[in-house]
Scaffold this motif. Structure first.
Motif: not given
Ligand SMILES: Cc1cc2nc3c(=O)[nH]c(=O)nc-3n(C[C@H](O)[C@H](O)[C@H](O)COP(=O)(O)O)c2cc1C
Ligand code: SF4
Ligand code: SF4
Ligand code: FES
Lengths: 181, 609, 237
Positions: B551-559
């Protein structure tokens, strides 16, 4: 031409990987033809004497002495190989990573069923190396070039890897020889 | 467990119609009354609602505001977001710990106080801030924190915590009888769409005079895109939802506002609730829904009574209920669903799970919410700000809306500005405004970095200040955190990773494990034990987590890592070491031996220390 | 509609599938192995391990949950995806405590088998050595969370196949863990014959007292790589 030099050591391991090396049976004669052994439990040389071509490390690092030996190997060995699960992931000794270090010390020196320690203190004897707070795989301490998993790696695995390394190749193990048990 | 607790739990279930999909409300109510959700109560609830006990326990253990550990009658949740830490939240924490004689995560022996950390509570412009149960305490310095706790200790029975704590009400509706909060709106720049002066009701009347398809067309012509972060075209989402199964459909307003540094929805909920409810009503009309839900984050529970009041007023005026505005056949009403402290529940499918009384795990897609959402019915989830644009589009015309902002990003955007600047607060600016212009407005003095869009967004440096705030350049759900001279971008990145680790639902491997590994390596570098290869490691690992997460959480967490690697690479490089003798610089020998030295009382023989 | 076929491309090869299938099912029917761990035949897909990640028209998607659509261009066995899958397998190893040398599942374990198939000699990440609870309370079943990969196969099998609700999840993030429907496993209606127990891909759920019936070295994945029944393995796949 001088024969390639091989050194081996068992850190926090059970010598099972070394036993497996002996399991290569009569190929051991070939091996002795092919290489010279530097520091190794087989010849009982206690310190590395000079540059070594291939170092084989059994066991992970559970105390300062293990670290010392491993660093010495890294400095002297052109190629350094982690042999066996303990070197690679800590193995059975790493079970103590799930227990606080204090409890490990207390079990060993104060509370264990077979302990007789009237002082009631954890010994500060310099002969007893300090424990690391957890057992650490070798490649987290020094750079390791190759890994031979297994508990222990089979004699065939060791033989395949050694002959490859002696021929100057990276050991590429076939499916049957990558085993974690 | 005592029969009284059992009976009380049963009574609360009955109040909620023994409806298992209301489990979150039930648990919040039981916890409020009993301070904890222990095994006995969980068993009783499970039996009464006819669901497995493991599922009830699974929900209890998911949400930060619920738990099986006994909590004090006053739970103090101190916000640990970056803007709070920048102004000394750690000192506040020390003060609280000393006054209460407990550590964070603990409860006083008399069962009166519990100390906990909270992820961003939506008060970044008035940090440090804390929640005392539902009561927000903004601008809480260490001295004030100590005084407050000392005072509370003098009052063993607290009937009205709000009265005791809140000395001075904030501006606007914060002083309303049903709010009575010390919170400030800090509206710094009203814009044309949402914070403008307006008459209510025109948009709704116009909408109801049109067909639903016409309403959707108007929203599409305005090119309205979602303000919650993803920027999906709103009209298209409604069309999909309308195309879903006939029968009951739902409109859900996402007021979870969990992205750290974001607080604009809080201000909208305080000052423009009618505009929002009007927008929800129009949206309901457009998609053919008769039920709306407002998912209000638990941190904003202090606004609930007031919002309920606004809803009941609207019912009284015929703006909600059967035949809205006298329009036969259009029934629409709104229920408020309270959250319980979980950032991931802002993700639309997790939000739906949460509304259904489940753990806040996101759902697999497809089916999308527009096909099968809340209770399996077609559902449109829209952000607060998005829905507020809708009545204005209807009222003023799509052409007017599209003329604001830039071509691809129409309208205005609410920005929540905090950090190192003199005028923190909410700004409504046309989309397409340059970042530098906002920095000037807010009085940021030579900032070294700006976090745009919260932790899931980008950390940018001065080289990016000329970029535009819009969907196609610097996209943001609304948060801008300004960092002045002396701030350490890597330390900030590490704090943001800690946030994601805390808030991941843990369902999928890359997010659950990858973020922990990212933080381990980042912190290692920060401690001066990283080498050049570690930068590649971070880059690859970050990309893996982005690509593989569910989901979007993991898809952005490395930002936080990936964007600082890009914008502040030299800060990383300055910390790298070149290992000698084949050593792994990450191995901390001293650290690993410290405990054994303490236990044996001697130094190392082999390493002479 | 149900009779229609859908054509899609996998690594440059066209395959025919039926609507309603997932990418994983469709590729499997066409003799293409997409590595997977949380997926199990006969259970609803869950999509947690992400080992089945493929690229669909360039976008990463879980093959086990993504339905097929006409014209999809799917990348499966590429250098990039092999590396990504390897990383995910590594993550599962380092986040738990996998002492294969004394695990009864060794040789039959799907996690280990994936590592074998990918030729992993040592994980690329540091070991995290978490503290996890073990539950040996049940007369017939062990639950050793040290080996749990949170795949929910037990959760699903218990509900979908056994008609029970023995397992569920508790906690979130790194603290997510498998939970049981009672104080401990002994206080549930779990039985050693439950499909849920057999569904576990690792040594996290084991039936007691049948240990080592087949000796190590002669177990399922000692014989052949996982996925060979679908597509024989090249090295490192
Ligand atoms: C982890 C996560 C948290 C989110 N939190 C919020 C939130 O607090 N508020 C919000 O409106 N959208 C949030 N979103 C976006 C929603 O999933 C969804 O896209 C949005 O609510 C749709 O509304 P919009 O189209 O009006 O933007 C979040 C997404 C993710 C992945
Ligand atoms: S990316 Fe995965 S683990 Fe992270 S929040 Fe989303 S579903 Fe949960
Ligand atoms: S116990 Fe086994 S089946 Fe259940 S989630 Fe863990 S690994 Fe999967
Ligand atoms: S098999 Fe698809 S995510 Fe696990």
């Amino acid at each position: 031409m001088a024969k390639p030099r091989v050194a081996t050591a068992s850190l926090c391991g059970c010598f099972g990987c070394h036993m497996s090396l002996l399991d290569i049976d009569d190929r051991i004669l070939q091996l002795v033809e092919l290489v010279d052994f530097d520091r190794c439990p087989i010849d009982d040389i206690k310190e590395i004497t000079g540059p070594v071509d291939i170092g084989l490390i059994e066991g992970g690092c559970c105390n300062e002495e293990n670290v010392k030996v491993l660093q010495e190997f890294r400095r002297h060995c052109k190629v350094l190989v982690s042999v066996g699960d303990c070197a690679i992931n800590g193995g059975v000794p790493a079970l103590r990573n799930l227990v606080p270090l204090r409890e490990c010390y207390e079990e060993a020196y104060l509370r264990g069923p077979s302990v007789d320690n009237p002082s009631g203190r954890i010994p500060d004897d310099e002969e007893i190396p300090l424990l690391l707070d957890r057992v650490v795989p070798c490649h987290e301490v020094v750079r390791i070039d190759h890994f031979l998993p297994g508990c222990p790696p089979s004699a065939d695995t060791l033989w395949a890897a050694l002959t490859a390394l002696l021929a100057g190749r990276a050991p590429e193990l076939p499916y049957e020889l990558v085993k974690y048990d | 467990m005592t029969t009284t607790a059992e009976q009380a739990a049963a009574a609360i279930c009955a109040e909620h119609g023994d409806d298992r999909t209301r489990l979150l409300d039930i648990l919040l109510a039981v916890q409020r009354r009993h301070g904890r959700l222990d095994d006995g109560i969980i068993d009783a609830l499970a039996a009464r609602l006819g669901i497995p006990r493991v599922d009830v326990a699974g929900v209890v253990s998911f949400y930060s505001f619920l738990g099986d550990e006994p909590r004090g009658r006053i739970v103090i949740r101190l916000c640990n977001d970056v803007p709070d830490l920048m102004v000394g939240a750690d000192k506040v924490a020390e003060g609280l710990e000393e006054e209460l004689g407990i550590r964070f995560g603990e409860t006083t022996p008399d069962g009166r106080f519990t100390l906990e950390w909270a992820s961003c509570i939506g008060m970044s412009d008035q940090a440090p801030a804390a929640l005392f149960n539902d009561v927000v305490v903004p601008n809480l310095g260490p001295g004030a924190a100590r005084r407050l706790v000392r005072e509370l200790k003098l009052h063993p029975e607290v009937a009205d915590l709000r009265r005791l704590i809140v000395r001075e009400y904030g501006d606007g509706k914060n002083s309303h009888d049903l709010v009575r909060a010390a919170v400030k709106n800090n509206i710094r720049r009203p814009g044309e769409v949402i914070l403008a002066d307006m008459a209510h009701g025109a948009g709704l009347r116009k909408a109801l005079a049109m067909s639903p398809a016409e309403v959707i067309r108007e929203v599409k012509t305005a090119r309205l895109r979602g303000r919650g972060g993803a920027g999906f075209p709103t009209g298209m989402k409604w069309e999909f939802t309308r195309a879903g199964d006939a029968g009951q459909r739902y409109l859900v307003c996402n007021a979870d506002e969990g992205e750290p540094g974001t607080f604009k929805d809080r201000v909208v909920l305080t000052e423009r609730p009618d505009l929002l409810f009007e927008g929800m009503t129009i949206a309901g009309y457009a998609i053919g829904a008769s039920r709306g839900l407002l998912y209000l984050r638990g941190e904003y529970a202090y606004l609930r009574e007031y919002l309920e009041h606004v809803l009941s007023e609207r019912r009284g005026q015929g703006l909600l209920g059967e035949g809205v505005c006298g329009k036969a056949g259009f029934d629409f009403d709104i229920r408020i669903q309270l959250g319980a402290g979980a950032y991931v529940c802002g993700e639309e499918s997790a939000l739906i799970s949460s509304c259904e009384g489940l753990r806040g795990d996101p759902k697999n897609r497809p089916p999308f919410p527009a096909q099968r959402g809340y209770l399996g019915r077609p559902t449109s989830v829209n952000n607060v700000e998005t829905l507020c644009c809708v009545p204005r589009i209807l009222e003023m015309g799509s052409g007017w809306f599209a003329s604001l902002g830039s071509r691809k990003s129409t309208g205005t955007k609410l920005l929540s500005v905090s950090g190192d600047c003199t005028r923190r607060g909410v700004y409504e600016v046309p989309l397409g405004t340059r970042l530098r212009a906002v920095l000037e407005m807010c009085g940021a003095d030579e900032p070294v970095a700006v976090q745009v869009g919260g932790p899931s967004g980008q950390m940018v440096g001065p080289a990016d200040f000329e970029r535009e705030i819009c969907f196609d350049d610097l996209a943001t759900g609304g948060a801008l955190v300004v960092f002045g001279a002396g701030r350490d971008p890597l330390a900030i990145a590490s704090q943001y990773l800690a946030f994601f680790i805390h808030e991941s639902c843990g369902y999928c491997t890359p997010c659950r494990v990858g973020n922990v590994l990212l933080k381990e390596r980042l912190d290692r570098i920060r401690a001066g034990r990283g080498e050049a290869a570690d930068l590649d490691y971070l880059q690859t690992l970050g990309q893996t987590v982005k690509a593989a997460s569910r989901c979007g959480l993991g898809q952005t967490s490395p930002n936080p890592v990936l964007s600082t690697l890009r914008s502040f690479r030299s800060a990383y490089e300055a910390l790298l070491v070149t290992p000698a003798g084949g050593a792994q610089p990450g191995f901390d020998l001293e650290g690993r031996l410290a405990e054994a030295k303490a236990l044996t009382g001697r130094g190392s023989v082999h390493f002479g220390s | 509609m149900t009779n229609a076929t859908i054509t899609l491309t996998v690594d440059g090869r066209q395959i025919e599938t039926r609507p309603g299938q997932t990418i994983l099912e469709a590729t499997e029917a066409a003799g293409v192995y997409v590595p997977r761990l949380c997926w199990m035949k006969g259970l609803l897909p869950f999509g947690s391990c992400r080992v089945c990640t493929v690229r669909v028209n360039g976008r990463p998607q879980a093959a086990c949950t993504q339905p097929v659509a006409p014209g999809m261009v799917i990348e499966n066995d590429t250098e990039e995806l092999r590396a990504l899958r390897r990383d995910l397998i590594d993550m599962l190893f380092v986040e738990g405590n996998h002492f294969c040398m004394f695990c009864e599942k060794s040789g039959n374990c799907e996690l280990q088998a994936l590592a074998y198939r990918f030729g992993i000699a040592a994980p690329g990440y540091p070991f995290l050595f978490p503290q996890r609870a073990l539950d040996a309370s049940h007369p017939g079943i062990f639950l050793d969370r040290n080996r749990c990969v949170l795949c929910a196969r037990c959760v699903r099998a218990s509900r979908e196949l056994d008609g029970k609700t023995v397992f569920g999840f508790a906690g979130r993030g790194a603290g997510r863990r498998i939970a049981v429907n009672g104080e401990d496993l002994a206080h549930t209606d779990a039985e050693a014959t439950d499909r849920a127990v057999a569904a576990c891909p690792t040594g996290s759920l084991l039936v007691k007292r049948i240990g080592y019936a087949v000796p190590v070295g002669r177990r399922r994945y000692d014989q052949e790589p996982i996925g060979s029944d679908i597509e024989p393995a090249a090295a490192g796949r």
